[in-house]
Design an enzyme around this catalytic site. Structure first.
Site, short mmCIF file in Angstrom:
data_model
loop_
_atom_site.label_atom_id
_atom_site.label_comp_id
_atom_site.label_asym_id
_atom_site.label_seq_id
_atom_site.Cartn_x
_atom_site.Cartn_y
_atom_site.Cartn_z
N ASP A 1 0.71 -1.14 0.26
CA ASP A 1 0.28 -0.06 0.09
C ASP A 1 0.67 0.99 -0.56
O ASP A 1 1.63 1.36 0.66
CB ASP A 1 -0.82 -0.54 1.11
CG ASP A 1 -1.60 0.72 1.21
OD1 ASP A 1 -1.59 1.39 0.79
OD2 ASP A 1 -2.72 0.76 2.21
N THR B 1 -5.66 13.79 -13.91
CA THR B 1 -6.31 14.31 -14.96
C THR B 1 -6.64 14.75 -15.32
O THR B 1 -7.04 15.83 -14.38
CB THR B 1 -7.42 12.46 -14.31
OG1 THR B 1 -8.88 13.06 -14.74
CG2 THR B 1 -7.63 14.02 -13.30
N ASP B 2 -7.67 15.18 -16.14
CA ASP B 2 -7.96 16.58 -16.43
C ASP B 2 -9.62 16.69 -15.89
O ASP B 2 -10.06 17.45 -16.23
CB ASP B 2 -8.84 16.19 -18.21
CG ASP B 2 -9.54 14.94 -18.48
OD1 ASP B 2 -9.61 13.99 -18.03
OD2 ASP B 2 -9.25 14.94 -19.78
N GLU B 3 -9.81 15.53 -15.81
CA GLU B 3 -11.02 16.43 -14.53
C GLU B 3 -10.68 17.05 -13.12
O GLU B 3 -12.39 16.75 -12.70
CB GLU B 3 -11.47 14.55 -13.73
CG GLU B 3 -11.78 13.36 -14.70
CD GLU B 3 -12.80 12.29 -14.78
OE1 GLU B 3 -13.48 12.52 -13.61
OE2 GLU B 3 -12.33 11.53 -15.02
N SER C 1 -9.93 14.15 -4.63
CA SER C 1 -9.36 13.72 -4.54
C SER C 1 -8.30 13.73 -5.39
O SER C 1 -6.93 14.20 -4.75
CB SER C 1 -9.13 12.16 -4.11
OG SER C 1 -9.66 11.31 -4.98
N LYS C 2 -7.83 13.30 -6.52
CA LYS C 2 -6.98 13.86 -7.43
C LYS C 2 -6.52 14.86 -7.56
O LYS C 2 -4.85 15.65 -7.79
CB LYS C 2 -6.99 13.42 -8.77
CG LYS C 2 -7.21 12.06 -9.03
CD LYS C 2 -6.17 10.92 -8.45
CE LYS C 2 -5.02 11.29 -9.31
NZ LYS C 2 -4.06 10.69 -9.01
N PHE D 1 1.69 6.41 -10.26
CA PHE D 1 0.31 6.04 -10.63
C PHE D 1 -0.57 5.98 -10.01
O PHE D 1 -1.76 6.56 -10.14
CB PHE D 1 0.21 4.75 -12.02
CG PHE D 1 1.17 5.05 -13.02
CD1 PHE D 1 0.47 5.92 -13.80
CD2 PHE D 1 2.69 4.81 -12.62
CE1 PHE D 1 0.84 5.88 -15.34
CE2 PHE D 1 3.27 5.08 -14.48
CZ PHE D 1 2.79 5.78 -15.56
N LYS E 1 -24.48 11.72 -10.90
CA LYS E 1 -24.26 12.60 -9.81
C LYS E 1 -22.99 13.21 -10.71
O LYS E 1 -21.95 12.96 -10.38
CB LYS E 1 -24.28 12.10 -8.81
CG LYS E 1 -26.15 11.31 -8.03
CD LYS E 1 -25.63 11.33 -6.93
CE LYS E 1 -26.58 10.56 -5.99
NZ LYS E 1 -27.00 10.17 -4.64
N ASN F 1 -8.90 11.16 -21.52
CA ASN F 1 -9.06 9.40 -21.05
C ASN F 1 -8.27 8.46 -21.93
O ASN F 1 -8.21 8.77 -23.20
CB ASN F 1 -10.99 9.46 -21.51
CG ASN F 1 -11.63 10.03 -20.41
OD1 ASN F 1 -11.64 10.55 -19.99
ND2 ASN F 1 -12.81 9.72 -20.55
N ASN F 2 -8.14 7.91 -21.09
CA ASN F 2 -6.67 6.61 -21.72
C ASN F 2 -8.23 5.80 -22.39
O ASN F 2 -8.89 5.19 -21.96
CB ASN F 2 -6.18 6.13 -21.13
CG ASN F 2 -5.23 7.08 -20.92
OD1 ASN F 2 -3.80 6.65 -20.71
ND2 ASN F 2 -5.17 8.76 -20.56
N ALA G 1 -3.32 4.90 -7.51
CA ALA G 1 -4.76 5.68 -7.30
C ALA G 1 -5.79 4.79 -7.71
O ALA G 1 -6.10 4.02 -8.11
CB ALA G 1 -5.07 6.78 -8.27
N GLU G 2 -7.07 5.20 -6.74
CA GLU G 2 -8.54 5.03 -6.73
C GLU G 2 -9.02 5.88 -7.98
O GLU G 2 -8.79 7.21 -7.73
CB GLU G 2 -9.34 5.01 -5.73
CG GLU G 2 -8.81 4.06 -4.48
CD GLU G 2 -9.05 2.35 -4.83
OE1 GLU G 2 -10.02 2.10 -5.60
OE2 GLU G 2 -8.25 1.56 -3.77
#
Length: 335
Positions: free
Chosen positions: A61, A125-127, A152-153, A81, A273, A178-179, A83-84
Site C-alpha cells: 500500500d 487527470t483532466d477531471e 481527491s486527485k 500512478f 451525479k 481519457n485513456n 490511485a483509485e
C-alpha cells in the site's frame, strides 16, 4: 537508474513499464531497474506486470509509510500512478479515494523528500478542472473538481506541487485525457462496451449521451509521460491529450458499428451525479517544450483495441466476475 513505479499492475502503469523496457532495448541500452509497488486492489492484475529480470514486484500500500520508506531509499526517480480512479465508486465510497489518492501521495512525497529522490512524476487527470463549455484548459487553469474522485486527485496535485514550492522537491505533474487501449479494466466505457458486445449483451449509456471526452491511446500517454520524466521542468504541470473529441453517443455509435449492431442494444440509464459535460486539454506546452504529439489515429487505435479484447477473453472474462472488494489473489490475475 532505479525507478519506483507505483500502481503498475493497473492499466496505464503496467503499459508504462512495458514502454520503458521496450524503448531501452530498441535503443540498445540497458533496461532501467524498476520496482513496481501495487496493492492489487480489484483493478490490479499481477499478470499485467512484465515478467522481466529488470522488474521487481512488491505488493503493498502506498499509504504504508515504513514500506514506502524502504523502497524509496533504493530509488532514484518515481513515477506515481497508484490511485483509485473510477468516478462511480468515488460517489459511494469517497473515503477510500481520499486515503489512497491524498494520504498515499503524501506518504510517497515525504519519503521522496527524505531520501532526495527526483524527478517525482505525479500522474493526474483532466477531471480536476471540472467542466468546460468551449475551448480547452491551459495548465494554469484553476482547479474546480466536481466528483469525490477528481477532488481527491486535485488535492494530491496541489500537495505534490507544494512539496516543490516548499522543499524544492523535483515534482512534475501530468494531466491526461481519457485513456483507452489493451488491458484496461472492463469497468471503463470502452472495454465495458466492447466486452459486453462480444458477449452479446446490452450496453448502458448515461443520460443524453452528449457528454464530451477527449481520447488518448495509452501508448501515446506513456510516450508523453516519459518526455515529462526525462525532459520536463521541476514544479511544472504538463497536459498529455489525444486530440480526438467525441460525445459519448458518437463513441457508442462507433463501437456499435464495429460490431454490426444498432441502437436497440443500448439501455439509457439515469445520469451520474455531478456528471461533467465536457473536458478538453490544451497541450501546446508539452508540444513546444517536449515535442509531444499523439501518434495513434483514433479509429485505428479503437479497431486494434477491439481486436485485442476479441483475442484475449481469457484476460478479461474472469475480471467481469471479480468482486470489487479486497485485493484478489494471485490466481485470479490472468496473463
Amino acid at each position: 537508474m532505479n525507478l519506483l513505479v507505483t500502481g503498475a499492475a493497473g492499466f496505464i502503469g503496467s503499459r508504462y513499464v512495458h514502454h520503458l523496457l521496450e524503448a531501452a532495448r530498441a535503443g540498445g541500452e540497458p533496461a532501467p531497474v524498476i520496482t513496481v509497488l501495487d496493492k492489487l486492489t480489484y483493478a490490479g492484475i499481477l499478470g499485467n506486470v512484465p515478467d522481466d529480470p529488470a522488474v521487481t514486484f512488491v505488493r503493498g500500500d502506498i499509504a504504508d509509510a515504513p514500506l514506502v520508506d524502504s523502497l524509496m531509499a533504493e530509488a532514484d526517480q518515481v513515477v506515481h500512478f497508484a490511485a483509485e480512479t473510477h468516478v462511480d465508486r468515488s460517489i459511494t465510497s469517497p473515503g477510500t479515494f481520499v486515503r489512497t489518492n491524498v494520504l498515499g501521495t503524501q506518504v510517497l512525497l515525504d519519503a521522496a523528500l527524505r531520501h532526495g529522490v527526483g524527478p517525482f512524476v505525479h500522474v493526474s487527470t483532466d477531471e480536476v478542472y471540472g467542466s468546460i463549455e468551449h475551448g480547452s484548459w491551459p495548465e494554469h487553469q484553476p482547479l474546480c473538481p466536481n466528483s469525490p474522485y477528481s477532488a481527491s486527485k486535485a488535492s494530491s496535485d496541489l500537495l505534490a506541487l507544494s512539496y516543490h514550492r516548499t522543499h524544492g522537491l523535483d515534482v512534475r505533474v501530468t494531466r491526461c485525457s481519457n485513456n483507452y487501449g489493451p488491458h484496461q479494466f472492463p469497468e471503463k466505457i470502452v472495454p465495458l462496451f466492447v466486452t459486453n458486445l462480444l458477449d452479446g449483451l446490452r450496453v448502458p449509456l448515461y443520460g443524453d449521451g452528449l457528454n464530451v471526452r477527449e481520447w488518448l491511446h495509452v501508448d501515446d500517454h506513456c510516450l508523453g509521460l516519459d518526455l515529462v520524466r526525462t525532459q520536463g521542468r521541476p514544479g511544472e504541470v504538463y497536459h498529455i491529450g489525444g486530440g480526438t473529441e467525441l460525445t459519448n453517443r458518437d463513441l457508442t455509435d462507433l463501437l456499435l458499428d464495429a460490431f454490426g449492431v444498432g441502437w436497440d442494444v443500448v439501455d439509457p440509464v439515469a445520469d451520474r451525479k455531478g456528471h461533467d459535460r465536457r473536458y478538453a486539454l490544451d497541450c501546446t506546452k508539452a508540444g513546444d517544450e517536449l515535442g509531444y504529439r499523439p501518434r495513434r489515429d483514433f479509429a485505428e487505435g479503437v479497431a486494434r483495441t477491439i481486436d485485442w479484447y476479441r483475442d484475449n477473453r481469457a484476460w478479461w472474462g474472469p475480471l467481469k466476475k471479480r468482486p470489487a472488494g479486497p485485493a484478489a489473489p494471485r490466481e485470479a490475475a490472468a496473463p
